[in-house]
Design an enzyme around this catalytic site. Structure first.
Site, short mmCIF file in Angstrom:
data_model
loop_
_atom_site.label_atom_id
_atom_site.label_comp_id
_atom_site.label_asym_id
_atom_site.label_seq_id
_atom_site.Cartn_x
_atom_site.Cartn_y
_atom_site.Cartn_z
N SER A 113 0.84 -1.18 0.00
CA SER A 113 0.00 0.00 0.00
C SER A 113 0.88 1.24 0.00
O SER A 113 2.05 1.18 0.37
CB SER A 113 -0.91 0.01 1.23
OG SER A 113 -1.68 -1.16 1.31
N HIS A 118 1.66 15.11 -4.66
CA HIS A 118 2.48 15.94 -5.54
C HIS A 118 1.79 17.30 -5.66
O HIS A 118 0.56 17.36 -5.77
CB HIS A 118 2.62 15.32 -6.94
CG HIS A 118 3.14 13.92 -6.93
ND1 HIS A 118 4.47 13.62 -6.72
CD2 HIS A 118 2.50 12.74 -7.09
CE1 HIS A 118 4.63 12.30 -6.76
NE2 HIS A 118 3.45 11.74 -6.99
N CYS A 141 -4.45 -2.17 0.81
CA CYS A 141 -4.91 -3.55 0.71
C CYS A 141 -5.30 -4.03 2.10
O CYS A 141 -4.88 -3.47 3.11
CB CYS A 141 -3.81 -4.45 0.15
SG CYS A 141 -3.44 -4.16 -1.59
#
EC number: 4.1.1.50
Length: 263
Positions: A113, A118, A141
């Site tokens: 995971s 950004h 997950c």
């Protein structure tokens, strides 16, 4: 309460939350535009973004395994965390359709995971419009779910416009061998936002339920020019200039919200 799904082995579902936030500003002069970009770069540098994502990992009940972060020249920053599910799942139903915590209520590598952010500051050289965009992805997950972090993330940024995508990928098997393509019921991303947040934004959903794909767009309802002019006070502008700036900002926001250029 929905009965717990008894699985054969590990929960192989991947739950991905992706969203973009936009902060819009009007900076009249080149000096003001540069000052706005510098302000954004300082406000959302790699150190601050790392702290925000660290809080996200705590909210969803995961462990940080590794962190990579970078400030860019001339502008922008990135942070990537790999995370792992706790050995014991957090208390409560983490996928229940209810809002997660706000920033003020809070007292990475993930295993299979990750969390990333950004930033993209930019400005228009002629129109005076400056835009700050942050792209954030939370992919998990197992039992942990990224949805509980959404409310916190929206309130961690000055979010004029937000676009959110949530998708459950893959399948997992129960003890009888039956495949399950989701481990929780869901009707809308909006169910994971506070009532105050839903009241503050105009929202639009596009959901493909059979594919466990959910999309929500959000734009602030209230427009106060003082919140959008940088380096000046709205009261110091004459009416003609204030109306012109208001029109430019509204057009920019609607274009981003509807993802198309307007005449």
């Amino acid at each position: 309460m929905e009965p717990k799904l008894e699985l054969h082995g590990f929960n192989n579902l991947t739950k991905s939350l992706s969203f973009n936030i936009y902060d819009i500003c009007y900076a009249r002069t080149e000096e003001q535009r540069q000052a706005y970009i510098e302000y954004i770069d300082e406000m959302y540098n790699a150190e601050r973004l790392t702290q925000i994502l660290t809080d996200v990992v705590k909210i969803i009940g995961a462990n940080i395994l590794n962190i990579a972060h970078q400030d860019y020249d001339p502008h922008g920053a990135s942070v990537t965390m790999l995370i792992a599910e706790h050995e014991e799942a957090p208390e409560g139903n983490i996928s229940e359709a209810s809002p997660g915590p706000l920033p003020e209520t809070l007292v990475g590598h993930l295993d299979k995971s990750h969390v990333t952010v950004h930033t993209y500051p930019e400005s228009h050289p002629y129109e005076g419009i400056s835009t700050f965009r942050a792209d954030i992805d939370v992919s998990t997950c197992g039992l942990i779910s990224p949805l509980k972090a959404l409310n916190y993330l929206i309130h961690s940024f000055d979010s004029d416009i937000v676009t959110v995508d949530y998708r459950v990928r893959g399948f997992t098997r129960d003890v009888n061998g039956k495949k399950h393509y989701s481990d929780h019921e869901m009707s809308s991303i909006q169910d994971y936002l506070t009532e105050d947040t839903r009241a503050a934004y105009q929202m639009m959903d596009v959901n493909v339920y059979q594919d466990n794909l959910f999309h929500t767009k959000m734009i602030l309802r209230e427009f106060n020019l003082d919140n959008y002019v940088f380096g000046v006070n709205a009261a110091d502008l004459d009416k003609e200039e204030a109306d012109d700036i208001h029109q430019r900002l509204q057009k920019e926001m609607l274009e981003i919200f509807y993802s198309r250029n307007l005449p």
